[in-house]
Design a protein around this motif. Structure first.
Motif, PDB file in Angstrom:
ATOM      1  N   UNK A   7      31.393  -6.412   9.607  1.00 48.16           N
ATOM      2  CA  UNK A   7      32.024  -7.693   9.465  1.00 48.16           C
ATOM      3  C   UNK A   7      32.938  -7.879   8.369  1.00 48.16           C
ATOM      4  N   UNK A   8      32.672  -7.319   7.225  1.00 49.18           N
ATOM      5  CA  UNK A   8      33.453  -7.530   6.051  1.00 49.18           C
ATOM      6  C   UNK A   8      34.807  -6.641   6.206  1.00 49.18           C
ATOM      7  N   UNK A   9      34.551  -5.596   7.239  1.00 42.64           N
ATOM      8  CA  UNK A   9      35.927  -4.939   7.449  1.00 42.64           C
ATOM      9  C   UNK A   9      37.127  -5.832   8.144  1.00 42.64           C
ATOM     10  N   UNK A  10      36.641  -7.205   8.428  1.00 37.51           N
ATOM     11  CA  UNK A  10      37.906  -7.995   8.811  1.00 37.51           C
ATOM     12  C   UNK A  10      38.563  -8.573   7.552  1.00 37.51           C
ATOM     13  N   UNK A  11      38.076  -8.404   6.505  1.00 31.64           N
ATOM     14  CA  UNK A  11      38.778  -8.597   5.340  1.00 31.64           C
ATOM     15  C   UNK A  11      39.865  -7.801   4.977  1.00 31.64           C
ATOM     16  N   UNK A  12      39.871  -6.691   5.413  1.00 31.60           N
ATOM     17  CA  UNK A  12      40.926  -5.693   4.904  1.00 31.60           C
ATOM     18  C   UNK A  12      41.981  -5.462   6.105  1.00 31.60           C
ATOM     19  N   UNK A  13      43.025  -5.050   5.691  1.00 24.51           N
ATOM     20  CA  UNK A  13      44.002  -4.874   6.976  1.00 24.51           C
ATOM     21  C   UNK A  13      43.597  -3.979   7.919  1.00 24.51           C
ATOM     22  N   UNK A  14      44.235  -4.315   9.079  1.00 25.93           N
ATOM     23  CA  UNK A  14      43.917  -3.507  10.421  1.00 25.93           C
ATOM     24  C   UNK A  14      45.169  -2.595  10.466  1.00 25.93           C
ATOM     25  N   UNK A  15      44.979  -1.182  10.211  1.00 27.18           N
ATOM     26  CA  UNK A  15      46.162  -0.360  10.434  1.00 27.18           C
ATOM     27  C   UNK A  15      45.903   0.392  11.475  1.00 27.18           C
ATOM     28  N   UNK A  16      47.016   0.377  12.432  1.00 26.39           N
ATOM     29  CA  UNK A  16      47.026   1.518  13.797  1.00 26.39           C
ATOM     30  C   UNK A  16      48.217   2.327  13.707  1.00 26.39           C
ATOM     31  N   UNK A  17      48.191   3.399  14.293  1.00 30.61           N
ATOM     32  CA  UNK A  17      48.971   4.345  14.431  1.00 30.61           C
ATOM     33  C   UNK A  17      49.064   4.806  16.134  1.00 30.61           C
ATOM     34  N   UNK A  18      50.333   4.950  16.535  1.00 28.61           N
ATOM     35  CA  UNK A  18      50.465   4.905  18.001  1.00 28.61           C
ATOM     36  C   UNK A  18      51.761   6.082  18.126  1.00 28.61           C
ATOM     37  N   UNK A  19      51.445   6.912  19.109  1.00 29.83           N
ATOM     38  CA  UNK A  19      52.244   7.872  19.481  1.00 29.83           C
ATOM     39  C   UNK A  19      52.535   7.740  21.049  1.00 29.83           C
ATOM     40  N   UNK A  20      53.919   7.841  21.291  1.00 30.02           N
ATOM     41  CA  UNK A  20      54.167   7.333  22.869  1.00 30.02           C
ATOM     42  C   UNK A  20      55.377   8.087  23.266  1.00 30.02           C
ATOM     43  N   UNK A  21      55.593   8.918  24.365  1.00 26.17           N
ATOM     44  CA  UNK A  21      56.742   9.224  24.902  1.00 26.17           C
ATOM     45  C   UNK A  21      57.169   8.535  26.047  1.00 26.17           C
ATOM     46  N   UNK A  22      58.403   8.395  26.032  1.00 25.81           N
ATOM     47  CA  UNK A  22      59.196   7.690  27.361  1.00 25.81           C
ATOM     48  C   UNK A  22      60.458   8.458  27.564  1.00 25.81           C
ATOM     49  N   UNK A  23      60.894   8.403  29.094  1.00 29.96           N
ATOM     50  CA  UNK A  23      61.895   9.049  29.601  1.00 29.96           C
ATOM     51  C   UNK A  23      62.344   8.349  30.864  1.00 29.96           C
ATOM     52  N   UNK A  24      63.823   8.229  30.845  1.00 26.96           N
ATOM     53  CA  UNK A  24      64.526   7.429  31.904  1.00 26.96           C
ATOM     54  C   UNK A  24      65.907   7.097  31.833  1.00 26.96           C
ATOM     55  N   UNK A  25      66.409   6.660  32.725  1.00 25.97           N
ATOM     56  CA  UNK A  25      67.822   6.295  32.642  1.00 25.97           C
ATOM     57  C   UNK A  25      68.119   4.789  33.077  1.00 25.97           C
ATOM     58  N   UNK A  26      67.231   3.926  32.843  1.00 22.01           N
ATOM     59  CA  UNK A  26      67.330   2.636  32.837  1.00 22.01           C
ATOM     60  C   UNK A  26      68.330   2.035  31.939  1.00 22.01           C
TER      61      UNK A  26
END
Length: 437
Positions: free
Chosen positions: A53-72
């Motif tokens: 519950x106390x974790x809600x007082x701290x910043x929520x940090x997330x790391x995301x890695x994503x690959x995309x490819x296309x000719x849009x």
């Protein structure tokens, strides 16, 4: 090797017969029994919920890695910009309308910090802290029950042991009376029927001994179970089954169940307040760092963004309203439960004290009864030897003495258990209690 084996066996046997007082038995149970271990684990789990519950007082940090490819066209145009690879050639109409396929490796780190939510998180943390306190009180309640159960099992062994002693003494007395009857018969002052009646009585006493031996084995196994030890462990008990002193009376009852009920009501109230915060918005800060690359490690660029905002759920299918209603109902139930627990505990204290007083009076009565039964048996034995009493009178006197001795043991046992029950009901029973002497 045989000598070594016998030496080890003798050492283990001596260790198994180490003296064990009632206080030591209770302390051993409180230190090693699985019930205490389980209660301690539940406290740790409740502490982990507080940290969650106390974790809600701290910043929520997330790391995301994503690959995309296309000719849009829109995708390619935007990806080139974020990769910092856009050039003047990309403005050509052909490149804009029909771009070549483009790869994009995107790495993103985001951080979000809650600023204010009208007390929702604070109340959630408070409810979790109360849950940990409830777990601590549950452990105290488990320790009270364990201490009382250990005392009951310990006294059960001493009762069974004393009962076996009384039964063996009765058997010895009956065998002596049988020999006396046979002597009197030889002198022509008793009949074969008298001898047969006493033989039947001797057989009955042997049955009593066998039954008491079984009771002792069961009681010893029950004690080991209460101590959390293997059932065949042997002990040399040092606390005798003797009458207890006056049961302790206290003005304040400190039962964990009462505190658990109070904490339960407070926790339900905190949960209701936390649920009400769902009606209001949450204010937050958010930051993001992004890296976009055509290859995994090259031909890329980075950017960052900072934002402040609020989130306000305007309609959630009445979930918040129902959550508030549930928490409020639980608070009312906890308040009613607290009153019920208080009344039940007070009744338990009165019942235990009444049972202690009753057992104490019965001990006094049985003391006088045993003295009278012993004197009656002595007189009847002399009268029978002189042909002035029947064998029926003699056997009745023997049975009365045995019954009086067993009732005295039972009264002492019940008094000792009642003394323990008084302190258990008051919430003060522990390994150093005077009732364990």
């Amino acid at each position: 090797m045989r000598i070594v084996f016998l030496s080890i066996a003798a050492a283990l046997g001596a260790r198994a017969q180490d003296p064990l007082s009632l206080r030591d038995a209770v302390k051993m149970a409180l230190a090693k029994h699985p019930a205490v271990e389980a209660a301690s684990a539940r406290i740790q789990a409740a502490g982990a919920r507080v940290d969650q519950a106390r974790g809600g007082l701290m910043p929520q940090v997330r790391y995301t890695e994503m690959f995309q490819s296309g000719n849009n066209p829109v995708y390619v145009f935007g990806a080139l910009l974020t990769q910092r690879q856009f050039t003047a050639n990309n403005f050509a109409l052909g490149s804009l309308n029909r771009p070549d396929p483009l790869n994009n490796f995107q790495s993103t780190v985001t951080a979000e910090q809650l600023l204010y939510d009208f007390g929702g998180l604070r109340k959630t943390i408070h409810a979790a802290e109360l849950g940990r306190k409830i777990s601590e009180e549950e452990k105290k309640s488990a320790e009270l029950m364990l201490a009382a159960g250990t005392a009951r099992a310990y006294h059960g062994v001493t009762l069974a042991s004393e009962g076996l002693t009384v039964a063996r003494e009765a058997l010895k007395t009956a065998e002596a009376d049988q020999a006396r009857a046979e002597t009197i018969r030889a002198a022509g002052m008793a009949t074969d029927a008298d001898v047969l009646s006493i033989k039947v009585h001797v057989a009955s006493m042997r049955e009593q001994v066998i039954r008491r031996q079984a009771d002792l084995r069961i009681a010893q196994a029950s004690l080991n179970d209460a101590l959390g030890l293997p059932l065949d462990t042997q002990h040399k008990l040092t606390t005798e089954l003797t009458p207890a002193g006056a049961a302790l009376k206290t003005e304040a009852v400190r039962r964990p169940e009462i505190e658990m009920a109070r904490l339960g009501q407070e926790a339900a109230t905190a949960q209701a307040a936390a649920a009400k915060a769902g009606y209001w918005p949450q204010f937050f800060l958010r930051g993001a760092f992004e890296a976009d690359r055509q290859n995994f490690a090259t031909k890329g660029g980075a950017n960052w963004m900072f934002a402040a905002g609020l989130k306000w759920t305007l309609f959630d299918g009445n979930r918040t309203r129902n959550a508030v209603a549930e928490a409020q109902s639980m608070s009312h139930a906890a308040a009613a439960g607290q009153r019920q627990v208080q009344s039940a505990v007070q009744l338990e204290v009165r019942r235990a004290q009444a049972e202690f007083d009753s057992a104490t009076e019965r001990i006094q009565v049985t003391d006088a009864t045993i003295a009278q039964a012993e004197e009656s048996l002595r007189i009847l034995r002399n009268r029978y030897s002189n042909g002035l009493a029947t064998v029926t009178d003699l056997l009745r006197a023997q049975t009365a003495l045995l019954d009086a001795k067993m009732r005295r043991l039972g009264s002492i046992y019940e008094q000792r258990l009642a003394a323990v029950a008084v302190e258990q009901a008051e919430g003060i029973l522990n390994g150093d209690s005077n009732v364990l002497q």
